[in-house]
Write an enzyme that holds these catalytic residues in place. Sequence first.
Site, mmCIF file in Angstrom:
data_model
loop_
_atom_site.group_PDB
_atom_site.id
_atom_site.type_symbol
_atom_site.label_atom_id
_atom_site.label_comp_id
_atom_site.label_asym_id
_atom_site.label_seq_id
_atom_site.Cartn_x
_atom_site.Cartn_y
_atom_site.Cartn_z
ATOM 1 N N HIS A 109 89.223 -27.408 -43.923
ATOM 2 C CA HIS A 109 90.058 -28.609 -43.772
ATOM 3 C C HIS A 109 91.368 -28.520 -44.563
ATOM 4 C CE1 HIS A 109 87.089 -30.687 -41.486
ATOM 5 N NE2 HIS A 109 86.237 -30.850 -42.480
ATOM 6 N N HIS A 152 82.620 -30.716 -38.160
ATOM 7 C CA HIS A 152 83.929 -31.359 -38.302
ATOM 8 C C HIS A 152 85.027 -30.424 -37.799
ATOM 9 C CE1 HIS A 152 81.285 -33.023 -41.563
ATOM 10 N NE2 HIS A 152 81.622 -34.123 -40.903
ATOM 11 N N ASP A 154 76.521 -28.242 -40.627
ATOM 12 C CA ASP A 154 76.369 -29.687 -40.530
ATOM 13 C C ASP A 154 76.193 -30.182 -39.097
ATOM 14 O OD1 ASP A 154 78.968 -28.804 -40.276
ATOM 15 O OD2 ASP A 154 79.776 -30.076 -41.856
#
Length: 374
Positions: free
Chosen positions: A140, A179, A265
């Site tokens: 990120h 994500h 995740d």
Amino acid sequence: MPATGFFWHERCFWHDPGAIGVFASPGAFRQPQPASESAESKRRLKNLLEVSGLIDELAVRKAPPAEDADLARFHTARYLEALAVGDRAHGGDAGDCAPFQPGSLAAARQSTGLAIAAVEAVATGELANAYALCRPPGHHAEADQGRGFCLLGNIPVAVMRARALGQVGRVAILDWDVHHGNGQQSAFYADPEVFTVSVHQAGNYPLDTGTFAEQGEGAGQGTTLNLPLPPGCGLGAYAHAMATLVLPALEAFRPEMIVVACGYDACAKDPLGKMLLNSRAFGDMTRQLMALAERVCAGRLVMVHEGGYSEGYVPFCGHAVIQALAGSETAVPDPQNDEIAAWGYQALQPHQRALIDDWRERWFDHASPDERCP
């Protein structure tokens, strides 16, 4: 024959985001608890490799921390200085949901150093493939800020360095963290020599990136592919996405190396995602990528550890990936693998198929695979 490398360092486990639980920062009504991004899932993965004996089949390596010149290929001088100032003081937040404490910068530089060493060892042929147990994560982090638990861009820095040194040319980066891989996307959005693919849960994090419409700009148009899957996708949806779009798109690009932002995740036990994968799914996807890498880039494949917040289940997922990388028969029984596979809605659902098939048609229709490859 070159072996499978396993890169880790105790320093990475010492990064402290603070007692913020699942939140971005502490607050008056937020009872302190360990941060979701903790060392425990990573330490338990390494411990499981030790207990199973798989670690004895790997080339275990350490690596020096990332140097300033390497970090500066991706990050701005202002951001790196802000991290250093915060690290010398009382910590802080590197940008958006990226809290840190004194000592975190050393851990982050060590984490990036592991990714650098793994990419270099595979690019130069010293190792057949590699796994870097990085922490803090990096997918990120952007040039001028940290985001989502990430302080430094582990993969962008490692790939930029390897390319600058002439160790590798065309690189494909696949991010299967739940994500969106906004860090890699921002780093290479206009670069025709780096293909970034992100398979993630739609509208999770970050909220402002990760749509299918984001496909690169300028010379890099057509070298960014996002698959924002709806919540609740399981084995069938991921298998269909990999077989019909992700793997064909990667093969059409003809990379010289594949790097995976390897988050766990999307597993069914994760508190920050709403997907349904089990450990076997991660092993299967790894074997698919290995077969692809053998066809297109002499097997050059690097896994860089990213998210995954189930302390108990991440180790089984990671062990399955590393076992596949090493071609090993050293397995550990996952006590919930079959149970998760038997859950309802694991089969490919009609709305999932329609969405993925529409993306595939739109991705390949407006340009042939050869036309997509600059």
